[in-house]
Design a protein around this motif. Structure first.
Motif, PDB file in Angstrom:
ATOM      1  N   GLU A 365      33.983  31.428  39.932  1.00 59.83           N
ATOM      2  CA  GLU A 365      32.851  31.016  40.773  1.00 59.83           C
ATOM      3  C   GLU A 365      32.907  31.666  42.151  1.00 59.83           C
ATOM      4  O   GLU A 365      32.151  31.292  43.045  1.00 59.83           O
ATOM      5  CB  GLU A 365      32.872  29.489  40.948  1.00 59.83           C
ATOM      6  N   CYS A 366      33.803  32.660  42.317  1.00 65.28           N
ATOM      7  CA  CYS A 366      34.031  33.218  43.655  1.00 65.28           C
ATOM      8  C   CYS A 366      34.165  34.738  43.564  1.00 65.28           C
ATOM      9  O   CYS A 366      35.257  35.257  43.305  1.00 65.28           O
ATOM     10  CB  CYS A 366      35.295  32.592  44.263  1.00 65.28           C
ATOM     11  N   GLU A 367      33.062  35.437  43.778  1.00 60.84           N
ATOM     12  CA  GLU A 367      33.062  36.893  43.678  1.00 60.84           C
ATOM     13  C   GLU A 367      34.002  37.528  44.692  1.00 60.84           C
ATOM     14  O   GLU A 367      34.678  38.521  44.393  1.00 60.84           O
ATOM     15  CB  GLU A 367      31.642  37.423  43.876  1.00 60.84           C
ATOM     16  N   GLU A 368      34.081  36.960  45.881  1.00 60.84           N
ATOM     17  CA  GLU A 368      34.959  37.535  46.903  1.00 60.84           C
ATOM     18  C   GLU A 368      36.426  37.394  46.502  1.00 60.84           C
ATOM     19  O   GLU A 368      37.266  38.227  46.868  1.00 60.84           O
ATOM     20  CB  GLU A 368      34.722  36.861  48.264  1.00 60.84           C
ATOM     21  N   CYS A 369      36.749  36.334  45.753  1.00 63.72           N
ATOM     22  CA  CYS A 369      38.125  36.161  45.273  1.00 63.72           C
ATOM     23  C   CYS A 369      38.511  37.284  44.325  1.00 63.72           C
ATOM     24  O   CYS A 369      39.622  37.825  44.389  1.00 63.72           O
ATOM     25  CB  CYS A 369      38.283  34.816  44.575  1.00 63.72           C
ATOM     26  N   LEU A 370      37.600  37.633  43.431  1.00 63.53           N
ATOM     27  CA  LEU A 370      37.864  38.722  42.493  1.00 63.53           C
ATOM     28  C   LEU A 370      38.171  40.013  43.229  1.00 63.53           C
ATOM     29  O   LEU A 370      39.054  40.777  42.848  1.00 63.53           O
ATOM     30  CB  LEU A 370      36.668  38.918  41.567  1.00 63.53           C
ATOM     31  N   ALA A 371      37.435  40.251  44.305  1.00 68.31           N
ATOM     32  CA  ALA A 371      37.628  41.482  45.062  1.00 68.31           C
ATOM     33  C   ALA A 371      38.977  41.523  45.772  1.00 68.31           C
ATOM     34  O   ALA A 371      39.473  42.598  46.106  1.00 68.31           O
ATOM     35  CB  ALA A 371      36.508  41.638  46.084  1.00 68.31           C
ATOM     36  N   LYS A 372      39.580  40.356  45.995  1.00 68.45           N
ATOM     37  CA  LYS A 372      40.841  40.284  46.735  1.00 68.45           C
ATOM     38  C   LYS A 372      42.073  40.235  45.825  1.00 68.45           C
ATOM     39  O   LYS A 372      43.201  40.193  46.333  1.00 68.45           O
ATOM     40  CB  LYS A 372      40.830  39.065  47.653  1.00 68.45           C
ATOM     41  N   LEU A 373      41.879  40.218  44.516  1.00 68.22           N
ATOM     42  CA  LEU A 373      43.040  40.198  43.626  1.00 68.22           C
ATOM     43  C   LEU A 373      43.857  41.468  43.815  1.00 68.22           C
ATOM     44  O   LEU A 373      43.314  42.572  43.767  1.00 68.22           O
ATOM     45  CB  LEU A 373      42.591  40.094  42.167  1.00 68.22           C
ATOM     46  N   PRO A 374      45.171  41.344  44.014  1.00 70.18           N
ATOM     47  CA  PRO A 374      45.993  42.555  44.115  1.00 70.18           C
ATOM     48  C   PRO A 374      45.908  43.367  42.827  1.00 70.18           C
ATOM     49  O   PRO A 374      45.739  42.815  41.735  1.00 70.18           O
ATOM     50  CB  PRO A 374      47.415  42.000  44.321  1.00 70.18           C
ATOM     51  N   LYS A 375      46.032  44.667  42.955  1.00 64.35           N
ATOM     52  CA  LYS A 375      46.075  45.518  41.770  1.00 64.35           C
ATOM     53  C   LYS A 375      47.214  45.057  40.868  1.00 64.35           C
ATOM     54  O   LYS A 375      48.301  44.739  41.336  1.00 64.35           O
ATOM     55  CB  LYS A 375      46.284  46.978  42.193  1.00 64.35           C
ATOM     56  N   ASN A 376      46.954  45.017  39.578  1.00 63.94           N
ATOM     57  CA  ASN A 376      47.922  44.606  38.551  1.00 63.94           C
ATOM     58  C   ASN A 376      48.184  43.104  38.514  1.00 63.94           C
ATOM     59  O   ASN A 376      49.163  42.663  37.902  1.00 63.94           O
ATOM     60  CB  ASN A 376      49.246  45.362  38.688  1.00 63.94           C
ATOM     61  N   THR A 377      47.330  42.302  39.163  1.00 65.29           N
ATOM     62  CA  THR A 377      47.404  40.857  38.962  1.00 65.29           C
ATOM     63  C   THR A 377      47.291  40.559  37.466  1.00 65.29           C
ATOM     64  O   THR A 377      46.546  41.201  36.742  1.00 65.29           O
ATOM     65  CB  THR A 377      46.251  40.151  39.711  1.00 65.29           C
TER      66      THR A 377
END
Length: 510
Positions: A365-377
């Protein structure tokens, strides 16, 4: 083990014929012998009675296999009847050769049937061998052939399919007619599994499946690129690192687990125990204040970080000292918890991270959260959580394709949980897991998986290796429990209790 599209398997067949070299009829013979060997193992139950077998023969090389199999089945063990559902003039060249060989070498009851004939009469105790169509099919069966398929399915007899159940396509069946696919109890496939074997909607058609090596060119198999593979014990054992005698806990990472809420502290306990049982050096588990006594008593090996909230996770501790972080099991989706996750993503930098359960529901429910996931999460959704994240899918193939696109777009690793859990890496490669059983469809099983992933991330395994190792060991531990108990008796804690044996078995394969 690679999973190749059926078009590439056809190329591999042709390459083998040209470069082994071997005549196509001889390769068919080799495949048929491999089928017969496995079929005998499946069909013979200790009875001395002769087993009745009805072989259905189609027009192509799958029909050729069926005719060779009818000839090769031991006459003193099997009474064979052959049903040919196509004119001889429409058979493939190799199928006609095998028809002539069968007529010349063995007394077999032949029946030719077509749309003008009476339906075949099959004894209720006979085993049907399905050799109508193979893996090269690229459109739904219709007309007469659909009628034959439906007759086989309505018979109620046990069906064993040659290579692939007739009517089933090797990969995408979203436009297929599911009423025109043979429902096999077992499928004996050649050389490599087909992708459709691993997708939930097609279980009723494939049944139990087996792969027989028929000697297709091994070097060429290695050279053909594939997006899909089936992880075996041999594959996974190569990923597991041995420990040196003078190792100390600081070398195996310090993990932070954020899990649990009021009424759901069991999720934290399961994930914490699984993490500690998977080799992490140190574990700090962050809990609501009222969970402090629970975690200190239940998991004394873990250190506790206490939230300011009594009943939920509303913040994260300072994260500098941790080599990997896991969040999600049992945390709920209350506003304060959502804020805590968002603040964690703001602070995390490039630290290793695994998200499960409610953490996935929050980021969906949070598009900005997706953008902040570290690479390889690493994300560990079950199909329902994935549908909330990516939108509802109509079938497992569509869900897989969405997962591939998501992993590539966000550069994350996804473990899509279920039978044959699939690990999708940031390049869209899919690693299907070969361990696990239906008993693991139980509360807390996913929390255990999260703990195992977190342990490997803390030990500085790459995200893809951590995910593949965790999925395999998680399933293997469940299998080891079922070997001595039952599917129904399995609970999540049993998976943790059998992790030691799972590690032991994997080390033995190195």
């Amino acid at each position: 083990m690679k999973i190749l599209p059926v078009s590439k398997i056809a190329e591999l067949d042709a390459y083998t014929i040209q470069h082994e070299p071997i005549a196509s009829i001889d390769l068919m013979e080799r495949a048929s012998k491999a089928f017969v060997k496995r079929f005998e193992e499946l069909a013979l139950t200790g009875t001395s009675d002769i087993i009745s077998v009805d072989v259905f023969v189609g027009p192509g090389n799958n029909g050729g296999d069926a005719l060779a199999i009818a000839r090769l089945l031991p006459s003193g063990v099997f009474k064979v009847k052959v049903w040919i559902v196509t004119p001889e003039t429409k058979m493939s060249k190799d199928a006609r050769v095998n028809l002539d060989l069968l007529k010349g070498e063995r007394q077999v009851d032949f029946k030719y049937i077509n749309q003008l004939a009476e339906p075949p009469e099959i004894n209720s105790d006979s085993i049907i061998i399905d050799g109508l169509f193979g893996s090269g099919l690229n459109r739904p069966l219709s007309g007469w052939f659909k009628n034959v398929v439906q007759y086989i399915n309505k018979s109620g007899n046990r069906v064993v399919a040659i290579d692939v159940p007739s009517g089933l396509m090797g990969e995408d069946n979203s436009t297929n007619d599911l009423q025109a696919i043979v429902c096999a109890a077992e499928t004996i496939s050649f050389q490599l599994p087909k992708l459709s074997f691993l997708l939930a909607e097609y279980e009723e058609f494939v049944g139990e499946w087996y792969v027989e090596d028929i000697g297709l060119h091994h070097q060429k198999t290695k050279e053909i690129p594939s997006q899909y593979c089936f992880s075996t014990n041999e594959d996974i054992s190569k990923l597991l690192r041995s420990r040196k005698r003078f190792a100390h806990k600081g070398q195996f990472g310090h993990a932070l687990l954020m899990a649990g809420s009021y009424g759901k502290m069991g999720a934290n306990i399961l994930a914490s125990k699984a993490c500690l049982k998977s080799g992490v050096g140190l574990l700090t588990t962050h809990v609501p204040r009222l969970g402090y006594g629970i975690i200190q008593t239940s998991v004394p090996e873990a250190m506790a970080s206490i939230d300011r909230s009594d009943i939920l996770i509303s913040e994260h501790p300072a994260i500098n000292e941790y080599s990997a972080i896991g969040i999600g099991p049992g945390i709920g989706i209350k506003p304060n918890t959502q804020t805590a996750l968002k603040e964690l993503l703001n602070a995390i930098g490039d630290k290793a991270l695994v998200l499960d359960a409610d953490a996935i529901n929050i980021i969906s429910e949070c598009e900005e959260c997706l953008a902040k996931l570290p690479k390889n999460t690493v994300l560990t959704p079950h199909p329902g959580e994935l549908d909330r994240l990516l939108g509802k899918s109509h079938n497992a193939f569509e869900r897989l394709q969405k997962t591939i696109d998501f992993a590539r777009k966000h550069e994350v690793v996804v473990i899509l949980k279920g039978a044959y859990s699939v690990v999708v890496d940031i390049d869209g490669h899919c690693h299907f897991n070969s361990t696990g059983n239906p008993g693991m469809a139980t509360a807390g099983s996913g929390d255990v998986l999260t703990g195992i992933v977190l342990a490997f991330l803390a030990q500085r395994y790459s995200s893809i290796d951590a995910a593949r190792l965790a999925a395999y060991l998680h399933g293997l531990a469940g299998d080891l429990f079922v070997e001595q108990s039952s599917l129904e008796n399995l609970v999540a804690g049993d998976i943790i209790d059998h992790l030691g044996l799972a590690f032991q078995q994997l080390y033995a394969s190195k």
